[in-house]
Scaffold this motif. Structure first.
Motif, PDB file in Angstrom:
ATOM      1  N   TRP A 165       2.346  -2.048   4.549  1.00 39.79           N
ATOM      2  CA  TRP A 165       1.648  -0.696   4.195  1.00 39.79           C
ATOM      3  C   TRP A 165       3.045   0.424   4.314  1.00 39.79           C
ATOM      4  N   GLY A 166       3.231   1.101   3.243  1.00 43.47           N
ATOM      5  CA  GLY A 166       4.108   1.893   3.221  1.00 43.47           C
ATOM      6  C   GLY A 166       5.418   1.755   2.440  1.00 43.47           C
ATOM      7  N   TYR A 167       5.022   0.743   1.393  1.00 43.00           N
ATOM      8  CA  TYR A 167       6.248   0.223   0.502  1.00 43.00           C
ATOM      9  C   TYR A 167       5.795   0.257  -0.769  1.00 43.00           C
ATOM     10  N   LYS A 168       6.599   0.033  -1.771  1.00 40.12           N
ATOM     11  CA  LYS A 168       6.397  -0.107  -2.999  1.00 40.12           C
ATOM     12  C   LYS A 168       7.473  -1.343  -3.662  1.00 40.12           C
ATOM     13  N   PHE A 169       7.097  -1.791  -4.731  1.00 42.88           N
ATOM     14  CA  PHE A 169       7.656  -2.787  -5.452  1.00 42.88           C
ATOM     15  C   PHE A 169       8.943  -2.143  -6.447  1.00 42.88           C
ATOM     16  N   GLN A 170      10.041  -2.950  -6.130  1.00 42.44           N
ATOM     17  CA  GLN A 170      11.123  -2.620  -6.796  1.00 42.44           C
ATOM     18  C   GLN A 170      11.132  -2.446  -8.315  1.00 42.44           C
ATOM     19  N   SER A 171      11.749  -1.858  -9.225  1.00 37.83           N
ATOM     20  CA  SER A 171      11.630  -1.874 -10.583  1.00 37.83           C
ATOM     21  C   SER A 171      12.270  -3.230 -11.358  1.00 37.83           C
ATOM     22  N   ILE A 172      11.776  -3.713 -12.138  1.00 41.47           N
ATOM     23  CA  ILE A 172      12.306  -5.031 -12.737  1.00 41.47           C
ATOM     24  C   ILE A 172      12.319  -4.994 -14.128  1.00 41.47           C
ATOM     25  N   ALA A 231       0.984   7.906   4.024  1.00 39.44           N
ATOM     26  CA  ALA A 231       0.010   8.496   5.365  1.00 39.44           C
ATOM     27  C   ALA A 231      -0.242   7.078   6.158  1.00 39.44           C
ATOM     28  N   HIS A 232      -0.529   7.524   7.382  1.00 36.72           N
ATOM     29  CA  HIS A 232      -1.100   6.227   8.141  1.00 36.72           C
ATOM     30  C   HIS A 232      -2.163   5.618   7.813  1.00 36.72           C
ATOM     31  N   CYS A 233      -3.231   6.389   7.236  1.00 33.61           N
ATOM     32  CA  CYS A 233      -4.352   5.961   6.931  1.00 33.61           C
ATOM     33  C   CYS A 233      -4.855   6.484   5.581  1.00 33.61           C
ATOM     34  N   ILE A 261       0.922  -1.113  -0.118  1.00 31.21           N
ATOM     35  CA  ILE A 261      -0.033  -0.119   0.193  1.00 31.21           C
ATOM     36  C   ILE A 261       0.939   1.277  -0.079  1.00 31.21           C
ATOM     37  N   CYS A 262       0.872   1.989  -1.114  1.00 33.07           N
ATOM     38  CA  CYS A 262       1.643   3.222  -1.411  1.00 33.07           C
ATOM     39  C   CYS A 262       0.811   4.169  -2.194  1.00 33.07           C
ATOM     40  N   PRO A 263       1.331   5.440  -2.185  1.00 34.09           N
ATOM     41  CA  PRO A 263       0.825   6.629  -3.134  1.00 34.09           C
ATOM     42  C   PRO A 263       1.177   6.076  -4.703  1.00 34.09           C
ATOM     43  N   LYS A 264       0.274   6.413  -5.471  1.00 33.03           N
ATOM     44  CA  LYS A 264       0.388   6.205  -6.991  1.00 33.03           C
ATOM     45  C   LYS A 264      -0.520   7.105  -7.565  1.00 33.03           C
ATOM     46  N   ASN A 265       0.181   8.077  -8.360  1.00 30.53           N
ATOM     47  CA  ASN A 265      -0.666   9.103  -9.253  1.00 30.53           C
ATOM     48  C   ASN A 265      -1.656   9.888  -8.457  1.00 30.53           C
ATOM     49  N   GLY A 266      -1.225  10.549  -7.138  1.00 31.27           N
ATOM     50  CA  GLY A 266      -1.949  11.219  -6.457  1.00 31.27           C
ATOM     51  C   GLY A 266      -3.140  10.436  -5.618  1.00 31.27           C
ATOM     52  N   THR A 267      -3.113   9.045  -5.471  1.00 28.63           N
ATOM     53  CA  THR A 267      -4.202   8.467  -4.726  1.00 28.63           C
ATOM     54  C   THR A 267      -3.514   7.331  -3.979  1.00 28.63           C
ATOM     55  N   LEU A 268      -4.045   6.802  -2.918  1.00 31.70           N
ATOM     56  CA  LEU A 268      -3.515   5.818  -2.026  1.00 31.70           C
ATOM     57  C   LEU A 268      -4.028   4.360  -2.683  1.00 31.70           C
ATOM     58  N   CYS A 269      -2.927   3.584  -2.855  1.00 31.79           N
ATOM     59  CA  CYS A 269      -3.444   2.275  -3.686  1.00 31.79           C
ATOM     60  C   CYS A 269      -2.893   1.140  -3.084  1.00 31.79           C
ATOM     61  N   LEU A 270      -3.721   0.141  -3.124  1.00 36.06           N
ATOM     62  CA  LEU A 270      -3.140  -1.176  -2.730  1.00 36.06           C
ATOM     63  C   LEU A 270      -2.700  -2.049  -4.033  1.00 36.06           C
ATOM     64  N   PHE A 316      -4.344  10.456   4.364  1.00 34.03           N
ATOM     65  CA  PHE A 316      -3.735  10.975   3.073  1.00 34.03           C
ATOM     66  C   PHE A 316      -4.835  11.802   2.400  1.00 34.03           C
ATOM     67  N   HIS A 317      -5.880  11.735   2.489  1.00 34.40           N
ATOM     68  CA  HIS A 317      -6.857  12.624   1.702  1.00 34.40           C
ATOM     69  C   HIS A 317      -7.142  14.030   2.400  1.00 34.40           C
ATOM     70  N   ASN A 318      -6.761  13.937   3.624  1.00 32.05           N
ATOM     71  CA  ASN A 318      -7.025  15.281   4.507  1.00 32.05           C
ATOM     72  C   ASN A 318      -5.736  15.998   5.135  1.00 32.05           C
ATOM     73  N   GLU A 319      -4.982  15.071   5.518  1.00 36.29           N
ATOM     74  CA  GLU A 319      -3.612  15.614   6.241  1.00 36.29           C
ATOM     75  C   GLU A 319      -2.438  15.174   5.233  1.00 36.29           C
ATOM     76  N   LYS A 320      -1.988  16.216   4.440  1.00 35.72           N
ATOM     77  CA  LYS A 320      -1.020  15.910   3.504  1.00 35.72           C
ATOM     78  C   LYS A 320       0.247  15.955   4.311  1.00 35.72           C
ATOM     79  N   GLY A 321       1.432  15.212   4.064  1.00 32.14           N
ATOM     80  CA  GLY A 321       2.700  15.266   4.974  1.00 32.14           C
ATOM     81  C   GLY A 321       2.649  14.096   5.729  1.00 32.14           C
ATOM     82  N   HIS A 322       1.388  13.728   6.155  1.00 29.62           N
ATOM     83  CA  HIS A 322       1.423  12.749   7.522  1.00 29.62           C
ATOM     84  C   HIS A 322       1.839  11.326   6.974  1.00 29.62           C
ATOM     85  N   HIS A 323       3.452  11.301   6.908  1.00 31.92           N
ATOM     86  CA  HIS A 323       3.771   9.883   6.217  1.00 31.92           C
ATOM     87  C   HIS A 323       4.079   8.905   7.074  1.00 31.92           C
ATOM     88  N   HIS A 324       4.143   7.701   6.864  1.00 25.75           N
ATOM     89  CA  HIS A 324       4.339   6.620   7.694  1.00 25.75           C
ATOM     90  C   HIS A 324       5.843   6.388   7.575  1.00 25.75           C
TER      91      HIS A 324
END
Length: 373
Positions: free
Chosen positions: A302-309, A334-336, A181-190, A340-348
């Motif tokens: 939560w808070g990770y993304k896949f490495q480029s392959i 963001a923690h939740c 679960i991490c940000p992608k294109n301005g949205t939080l995505c699984l 993510f949608h209401n408190e920008k910059g609140h990162h995990h």
């Protein structure tokens, strides 16, 4: 010495308990039992014998294969023995001089069985041969030849069908061991990664998911395995995927998503199972195929993304490094979803990461763990 063994035993028991409680295993098998089935329903398995034989294990296929031929040889051998007995050809009957046998050199049960094998398998050693003395023997020869041909056709079709099952093609479709679960294109995505290990494509591929959980209704009724639809998409859409290289599928966590109420500190405390399906048609065999896998809360990071392959060399060749297929890197998240949608910059994560924009152009000579596509 004792502490590492105790830790290993605890992890083993925990992993075994997780495998027993999940509905769909990582390789797509369904962990479910059918109990108290009535006798009539059991009889339906016999009526649909073709599907039953296709789905049973190979050891039973081999047993029924050998048994069908052996039983047919023995049954027809008994009939040949009966024909020889009626004509007085057997040794213990002391046939008179000049007696014309129905089948030459068939004078006992063993020789009748051997002649049955020779007839059905069209061997024809020449030691035993049918004569024109008995018309019934001629009719039996025709019947046994037809029955033998039918048995051969049945088992050839059965073996070919079992070998070419779409489940075998599904073995070359693999999912990442974990979801992120991490940000992608301005949205939080699984996000989930999937790869096709063959160069042949899966035509008309579609991806979707089901979230399985136990819910309680307003009336207090507990619904076990309540299913909630989970939509997965890629940048080009969710239908007719161009599955030539590994794809990263993502589900947008918005207010309509069942993951919207979850947070980084409560995710692993949830009880649910995310089952992911990929449907498609194999290009080489034109047979439909479905690949399944599942993720429990402990397998979602939560808070990770896949490495480029995927990379591109200066010569313009694209390469896929499967050693990084399930590897992850931390990214600020963001923690939740509400944060993510209401408190920008609140990162995990405090460590910064980077998004993989397109293909990275690097110089590759002979990568040790890469697969050329």
């Amino acid at each position: 010495m004792v502490r590492p063994i105790a830790k290993w035993l605890s992890e083993y028991l925990s992993g075994r308990r997780i495998r027993q409680t999940r509905l769909v295993t990582k390789d797509g098998r369904c962990n479910i039992e059918h109990g108290n089935i009535s006798y009539q329903n059991h009889f339906a398995y016999i009526l649909d014998f073709w599907t039953t034989l296709v789905e049973i294990r190979w050891r039973f296929i081999l047993f029924f294969f050998v048994a069908s031929f052996t039983m047919s040889w023995f049954i027809f051998g008994l009939i040949w023995y009966w024909i020889a007995r009626n004509n007085g050809d057997l040794t213990w009957q002391n046939p008179p001089q000049g007696n014309k046998p129905c089948v030459s050199n068939v004078y006992g049960l063993t020789t009748a069985f051997l002649y049955s094998v020779e007839t059905q398998m069209t061997i024809g050693y020449g030691g035993r041969a049918l004569t024109a003395q008995c018309p019934g023997a001629v009719a039996l020869l025709i019947i046994q030849s037809i029955v033998g041909a039918l048995i051969n056709c049945f088992w050839c079709g059965m073996v070919m069908t079992k070998i070419s099952l779409p489940k075998k093609r599904a073995k070359t479709i693999t999912f990442s061991k974990t979801a992120v679960i991490c940000p992608k294109n301005g949205t939080l995505c699984l996000q989930i990664r999937v790869a096709n290990l063959r160069k042949t494509l899966m035509i008309g591929s579609q991806i979707y998911g089901k979230l399985l959980r136990t819910t309680v209704t307003a009336e207090g009724e507990a619904i076990i395995l309540d299913q909630v639809n989970i939509d997965f998409i890629v940048d080009s859409g969710k239908d007719n995927l161009f599955f030539v290289c590994p794809l990263t599928l993502y589900h947008v966590i918005d207010k309509f998503s069942p993951f919207f109420e979850m947070a980084v500190d409560t995710l692993h405390q949830q009880e649910f199972e995310l089952v992911v399906f990929l449907d498609g048609i194999a290009e080489s065999t034109s047979s439909s195929c479905q690949v399944r896998t599942s993720y429990i809360p402990q397998e979602i990071m939560w808070g990770y993304k896949f490495q480029s392959i995927i990379s591109r060399s200066k010569e313009g060749k694209y390469r896929v490094d499967f050693s990084n297929f399930s590897k992850m890197v931390p990214v600020p998240t963001a923690h939740c979803s509400y944060c993510f949608h209401n408190e920008k910059g609140h990162h995990h994560h405090a460590r910064d990461g980077h998004q993989n924009q397109g293909f990275e152009v690097i110089d590759i000579d002979k990568p040790p763990c890469a697969t050329k596509i």
